[in-house]
Design an enzyme around this catalytic site. Structure first.
Site, short mmCIF file in Angstrom:
data_model
loop_
_atom_site.label_atom_id
_atom_site.label_comp_id
_atom_site.label_asym_id
_atom_site.label_seq_id
_atom_site.Cartn_x
_atom_site.Cartn_y
_atom_site.Cartn_z
N CYS A 2 50.46 37.58 33.69
CA CYS A 2 50.95 36.52 32.80
C CYS A 2 51.97 35.65 33.53
O CYS A 2 52.29 35.89 34.69
CB CYS A 2 51.63 37.15 31.59
SG CYS A 2 50.68 38.46 30.85
N ARG A 28 48.30 31.35 35.41
CA ARG A 28 48.54 32.79 35.53
C ARG A 28 47.97 33.56 34.35
O ARG A 28 47.94 34.79 34.36
CB ARG A 28 50.03 33.09 35.64
CG ARG A 28 50.73 32.39 36.80
CD ARG A 28 52.21 32.76 36.83
NE ARG A 28 52.36 34.18 36.98
CZ ARG A 28 52.34 34.81 38.16
NH1 ARG A 28 52.16 34.11 39.25
NH2 ARG A 28 52.46 36.11 38.23
N TRP A 75 47.84 36.79 29.90
CA TRP A 75 46.49 37.24 30.25
C TRP A 75 46.45 38.69 29.83
O TRP A 75 47.08 39.55 30.44
CB TRP A 75 46.25 37.08 31.75
CG TRP A 75 44.86 37.44 32.17
CD1 TRP A 75 43.70 36.90 31.71
CD2 TRP A 75 44.49 38.46 33.12
NE1 TRP A 75 42.62 37.53 32.33
CE2 TRP A 75 43.06 38.46 33.19
CE3 TRP A 75 45.18 39.34 33.92
CZ2 TRP A 75 42.36 39.33 34.02
CZ3 TRP A 75 44.48 40.21 34.76
CH2 TRP A 75 43.09 40.20 34.80
N ASN A 101 55.65 40.32 32.21
CA ASN A 101 54.43 40.22 33.02
C ASN A 101 54.28 41.54 33.77
O ASN A 101 55.17 41.93 34.52
CB ASN A 101 54.53 39.07 34.02
CG ASN A 101 53.40 39.15 35.05
OD1 ASN A 101 52.31 39.63 34.75
ND2 ASN A 101 53.69 38.76 36.28
N GLY A 102 53.19 42.22 33.55
CA GLY A 102 52.97 43.51 34.23
C GLY A 102 52.39 44.52 33.27
O GLY A 102 51.89 44.16 32.20
N GLU A 481 31.70 33.77 50.97
CA GLU A 481 32.71 32.98 50.26
C GLU A 481 32.06 31.90 49.41
O GLU A 481 32.48 31.64 48.28
CB GLU A 481 33.72 32.37 51.24
CG GLU A 481 34.81 31.52 50.62
CD GLU A 481 35.63 32.22 49.54
OE1 GLU A 481 36.32 31.52 48.78
OE2 GLU A 481 35.51 33.46 49.39
N LYS A 485 32.62 31.56 45.28
CA LYS A 485 33.11 30.34 44.63
C LYS A 485 32.15 29.90 43.53
O LYS A 485 32.54 29.60 42.41
CB LYS A 485 33.31 29.22 45.67
CG LYS A 485 34.53 29.45 46.55
CD LYS A 485 35.79 29.14 45.83
CE LYS A 485 36.98 30.08 45.92
NZ LYS A 485 36.93 31.38 46.35
N GLU A 488 32.40 32.43 40.59
CA GLU A 488 33.63 32.55 39.80
C GLU A 488 33.96 31.30 39.01
O GLU A 488 34.58 31.40 37.95
CB GLU A 488 34.80 32.98 40.69
CG GLU A 488 35.33 31.96 41.64
CD GLU A 488 36.60 32.48 42.33
OE1 GLU A 488 37.48 33.00 41.66
OE2 GLU A 488 36.66 32.35 43.58
N HIS A 504 14.20 42.46 54.31
CA HIS A 504 14.36 43.88 53.94
C HIS A 504 14.55 44.03 52.43
O HIS A 504 15.10 45.03 51.97
CB HIS A 504 15.55 44.49 54.71
CG HIS A 504 15.38 44.39 56.20
ND1 HIS A 504 14.42 45.10 56.89
CD2 HIS A 504 16.01 43.61 57.10
CE1 HIS A 504 14.50 44.78 58.18
NE2 HIS A 504 15.43 43.88 58.34
N LYS A 604 44.90 34.03 38.52
CA LYS A 604 45.18 33.76 39.93
C LYS A 604 45.25 35.00 40.80
O LYS A 604 44.53 35.15 41.75
CB LYS A 604 46.44 32.93 40.08
CG LYS A 604 46.73 32.49 41.51
CD LYS A 604 45.67 31.56 42.02
CE LYS A 604 45.70 31.23 43.48
NZ LYS A 604 44.51 30.69 44.00
C1 AGP Z 1 39.37 33.87 44.81
O1 AGP Z 1 39.00 32.60 44.48
C2 AGP Z 1 39.82 34.68 43.71
N1 AGP Z 1 40.88 34.07 43.04
C3 AGP Z 1 40.12 36.13 44.07
O2 AGP Z 1 38.95 36.68 44.60
C4 AGP Z 1 41.26 36.33 45.09
O3 AGP Z 1 40.86 35.91 46.35
C5 AGP Z 1 41.59 37.81 45.14
O4 AGP Z 1 42.02 38.21 43.86
C6 AGP Z 1 42.66 38.11 46.18
O5 AGP Z 1 43.84 37.46 45.86
P1 AGP Z 1 45.04 37.49 46.91
O6 AGP Z 1 44.63 36.71 48.13
O7 AGP Z 1 46.18 36.84 46.19
O8 AGP Z 1 45.32 38.92 47.23
#
Ligand code: AGP
Length: 609
Positions: A2, A28, A75, A101-102, A481, A485, A488, A504, A604
Site C-alpha cells: 500500500c 502502490r 492493495w 503498509n505491510g 521480458e 510486458k 502484465e 520440441h 509496483k
Molecule cells: C515488472 O514489470 C513487474 N512489475 C515485476 O515483475 C517486477 O519486476 C518484480 O516484482 C520485481 O520487482 P523489483 O525489481 O522491485 O524487485
C-alpha cells in the site's frame, strides 16, 4: 503493498494535501483509500473502497477539517477491498487512527487477546489490531506518551510494517514506525511529511530523511525525533536533498507513466554510465573471488539477471546462476555457503521473495551484493556492497527504464570482471565501452523512428489470442521480458522460449495467423534463427521481427519488423531490442482499453512472499 502518507501543516488544511499525495502513491495499490484528520480534539475520517478519483467523487477527500492527518491507498492482503477494511483504522474510542503498509504475521493471536479484553473490531484486517493495541497500552499505562505507547505496541508486532498514527491525545503529532516496509520523511519550514515513497511529497519538498528498519519517528511542526524501537535510544540523522524534480513525479504530459518512463530510458541509461568506477571495481572483486555466483531476482529483474549470466560468461568466462527469487531457497538453500556470492537485483529493493533468498544466503555466510534503484531500501542495508542504478522514480507498475538500467549496470560489471580476469583485450574493452556509451542514443533513435510503427503493429494484432516471443542466446532474456510486458499490462497470454525449443513441443500451437515475435540480434545464432522463422512461416504464423536496420535478409522474410540501429554488440543487444517490445505491450494495452499504469491484480513491488 500500500501507500501511506501523513502531514502536519502550519497554516493549511491537511486533506487536500493528503488527497494529492495519495494520488501520487496510487501506483502502490488502488483498491481502497482513506484519510483521517484531527480538528479541535476530534478525529474526522473518510474512507471507501475504489480508486481515489471514484472515492473523491462520492466523499470529497479534500473536505476534512484540520491541519494534521494521515492517509492511505490500499492493495489488499488481509481482508477484501471494502469500505470497512479500508484504512485508516481506529480504536474503540475513535481517539487513535492508524494507516499501515505491510503484513502483521501475528495479528490473529493479538486480536483474540484484545477481544478478550473487550476490544470491538470492525474490520477483517491485520492493521486494525495496531490501533487497539495502542489504545490498550495507553489504558494500561495512561502516563505513557503516544510515542512510548506505540513503541511498546510495535515491539509486539511480527511482520512487515510502515505505520503512521495520529491521536486526539496528542493532536499535534504524527508517530510513524518501520520494519521492512519503506518509509521516508519530508521536511520544510512550514510542514512535515511521512510517506511510503518520496514522490508523495516531492512537489512540496526534496529534503528527505530515510527511516531505517526498527525505527520510530515522532513528527511535529518543531521537527522530527528518531528512536530505535529495540532500546528507545535516539538516533541522529541528517536530511539529504533528493535531486529529483517534482516533475519527475508527475506525467509531464504523457498519457501514462509507463510511456513517460519508456521515453526516459535514454536519460536513465546515461545516469547508469555515471556510476562511480570504484564502486563497479569494488563490486567486481567479489564474483571474481567467489566459488559460485548466483544472480537472484524476480519478474523483470530476473530477466536482467538472465541476460547478465550470458554476459558474465561471454565476456569474463565466468559461469553464474540466474535464479528466480521465490525458488532460491528450494533450489540452493542447502548448498549456498561462505564461498558463494549472491548478486540480488531489485529496482524497489523491497521485493520479499528476493530478500528472503538473500536472508537465507546471509545466514549461511554468503556474500551479498545488491543492485537497486531505491537508495535506503532494505536491499541496500543487507548488501556488503550495492550499486544504485540511478533510474529516478519509476511510477508505472510495469518495469521499463529500471530494466534497461539494470542491464547497463550488469554489462558494465561484466566488462570489469572480464578485465580483472584477463579475458578481454584493452581494444575489445574500449570497443565495448564505446558501444555502451552509444546505447542511450541508440534507444533515443529507436523511440523516435519506430514508435509509430510499433503502434501500427499493435493495432494490427490487438485481437490476437496469444503470442510467441522467441530469441536465441542472450536474446532469450529479451524474449522473456517482451512476453512478461505483454501479459502484465495487455493481459494477452504469451509464451517465450529459446527459439531452438520450438520443435520440441510449442510449435504444435502454431496455426495460420498465430503471431510470433523474433528478437534477431546480429550474432552467431542469426543464421539458425532464420531457420526458426521459416519453420513458423511454414505453419502459417504471422511473423514479427526486431531486426538491425540493415538486416534485409530477415526483413524480406517476415510480415512485420521494427528496426534498431545496426552494429550493436550482441551482449549489449537486450537494451535496445527490448524497447520495441515495451512499446508493443504499451500500445496493445491502450488498443485493448486497459490502463497500462494500473494493471489489474498487480502493484509496483511485491513485499509479500
Ligand atoms: C515488472 O514489470 C513487474 N512489475 C515485476 O515483475 C517486477 O519486476 C518484480 O516484482 C520485481 O520487482 P523489483 O525489481 O522491485 O524487485
Amino acid at each position: 503493498m500500500c501507500g501511506i502518507f501523513g502531514c502536519i501543516l502550519k497554516d493549511e488544511k491537511a486533506a487536500p494535501v493528503m488527497h494529492a499525495a495519495l494520488k501520487r502513491l496510487e501506483y502502490r495499490g488502488y483498491d481502497s483509500v482513506g484519510e483521517a484528520t484531527i480538528y479541535s480534539d476530534a478525529l474526522y475520517i473518510k474512507k471507501d473502497q475504489g480508486k481515489i478519483d471514484e472515492v473523491h467523487r462520492i466523499h470529497d477527500l479534500d473536505d476534512l477539517p484540520g491541519n494534521i492527518g494521515v492517509g492511505h491507498t490500499r492493495w489488499a492482503t488481509h481482508g477484501a477491498p471494502t469500505q470497512v477494511n479500508a484504512h485508516p483504522h481506529l480504536d474503540c474510542n475513535r481517539q487513535i487512527a492508524v494507516v499501515h503498509n505491510g503484513i502483521i504475521d501475528n495479528f490473529a493471536e493479538l486480536k483474540s487477546e484484545l477481544e478478550n479484553r473487550d476490544h470491538i473490531f470492525k474490520s477483517r484486517t491485520d492493521t486494525e489490531i495496531i490501533a487497539h493495541l495502542i489504545e490498550d497500552t495507553l489504558n494500561t499505562n495512561p502516563s505513557l506518551s503516544l510515542a512510548d505507547a506505540i513503541l511498546e505496541t510495535v515491539r509486539r508486532l511480527n511482520g512487515s510494517y510502515a505505520i503512521a498514527v495520529i491521536s486526539t491525545r496528542e493532536p499535534n503529532k504524527i508517530v510513524c514506525a518501520r520494519n521492512e516496509s519503506p518509509l521516508v520523511i519530508g521536511i520544510n519550514e512550514n510542514s512535515i511529511y511521512c510517506a511510503s515513497d518520496i514522490p508523495a511529497f516531492l512537489p512540496r519538498t526534496n529534503k528527505v530523511v530515510i527511516v531505517n528498519d526498527g525505527e520510530l519517528v515522532t513528527l511535529s511542526l518543531e521537527g522530527f525525533e528518531i528512536r530505535k524501537i529495540a532500546d528507545s535510544s535516539t538516533v541522529a540523522r541528517e536530511s539529504k536533498l533528493i535531486d529529483w524534480t517534482p516533475e519527475m513525479a508527475v506525467k509531464q504530459g504523457y498519457p501514462h507513466f509507463m510511456l513517460k518512463e519508456i521515453h526516459e530510458q535514454p536519460a536513465s541509461l546515461r545516469n547508469t554510465l555515471r556510476i562511480q568506477e570504484h564502486y563497479l571495481e569494488l563490486m567486481a572483486t567479489f564474483p571474481d573471488r567467489a566459488r559460485e555466483v548466483f544472480l537472484v531476482a524476480c519478474g523483470t529483474s530476473y530477466h536482467a539477471c538472465l541476460a547478465g549470466s550470458y554476459a558474465f560468461s561471454k565476456l569474463a568466462f565466468l559461469a553464474t546462476y540466474p535464479v528466480i527469487g521465490s525458488e532460491f531457497v528450494e533450489q540452493y538453500g542447502k548448498s549456498v555457503n561462505i564461498d558463494s556470492t549472491i548478486l540480488a537485483v531489485s529496482q524497489s529493493g523491497e521485493t520479499a521473495d528476493t530478500l528472503a533468498a538473500v536472508n537465507i544466503a546471509r545466514q549461511r555466510a554468503a556474500t551479498i551484493l545488491g543492485l537497486t534503484n531505491t537508495i535506503g531500501s532494505t536491499l541496500t542495508r543487507v548488501s556488503r556492497v550495492y550499486l544504485g542504478q540511478q533510474s529516478g522514480p519509476e511510477i508505472g507498475v510495469a518495469a521499463t527504464k529500471t530494466f534497461t538500467a539494470q542491464l547497463s549496470v550488469l554489462m558494465q560489471l561484466a566488462l570489469r570482471l572480464a578485465k580483472k580476469r584477463g579475458k578481454i583485450s584493452q581494444d575489445e574493452m574500449d570497443f565495448l565501452e564505446e558501444k555502451l556509451e552509444k546505447i542511450p542514443d541508440n534507444v533515443e533513435t529507436i523511440i523516435k523512428t519506430q514508435e509509430e510503427k510499433v503502434k501500427q503493429i499493435a493495432k494490427k494484432y490487438k485481437d490476437a489470442k496469444t503470442f510467441f516471443f522467441l530469441g536465441r542466446g542472450i536474446s532469450t532474456a529479451t524474449a522473456y521480458e517482451g512476453r512478461l510486458k505483454l501479459m502484465e499490462i495487455a493481459y494477452v497470454p504469451a509464451i517465450a522460449f529459446p527459439a531452438g525449443e520450438s520443435k520440441h513441443g510449442p510449435i504444435s500451437l502454431v496455426e495460420p495467423g498465430f503471431p510470433v515475435v523474433f528478437i534477431c540480434a546480429k550474432d552467431e545464432s542469426h543464421k539458425t534463427l532464420i531457420g526458426n522463422i521459416m519453420e513458423m512461416k511454414a505453419r502459417g504464423a504471422s511473423t514479427i521481427a526486431i531486426v538491425e536496420e540493415d538486416d534485409e535478409e530477415i526483413k524480406k522474410l517476415v510480415d512485420d519488423y521494427v528496426e534498431v540501429p545496426k552494429g550493436i554488440p550482441e551482449v549489449l543487444s537486450p537494451i535496445p531490442f527490448v524497447v520495441p517490445l515495451q512499446l508493443l505491450a504499451y500500445y496493445m494495452a491502450v488498443e485493448r482499453g486497459h490502463n497500462p499504469d494500473m494493471p489489474r491484480n498487480l502493484a509496483k513491488s511485491v513485499t509479500v512472499k
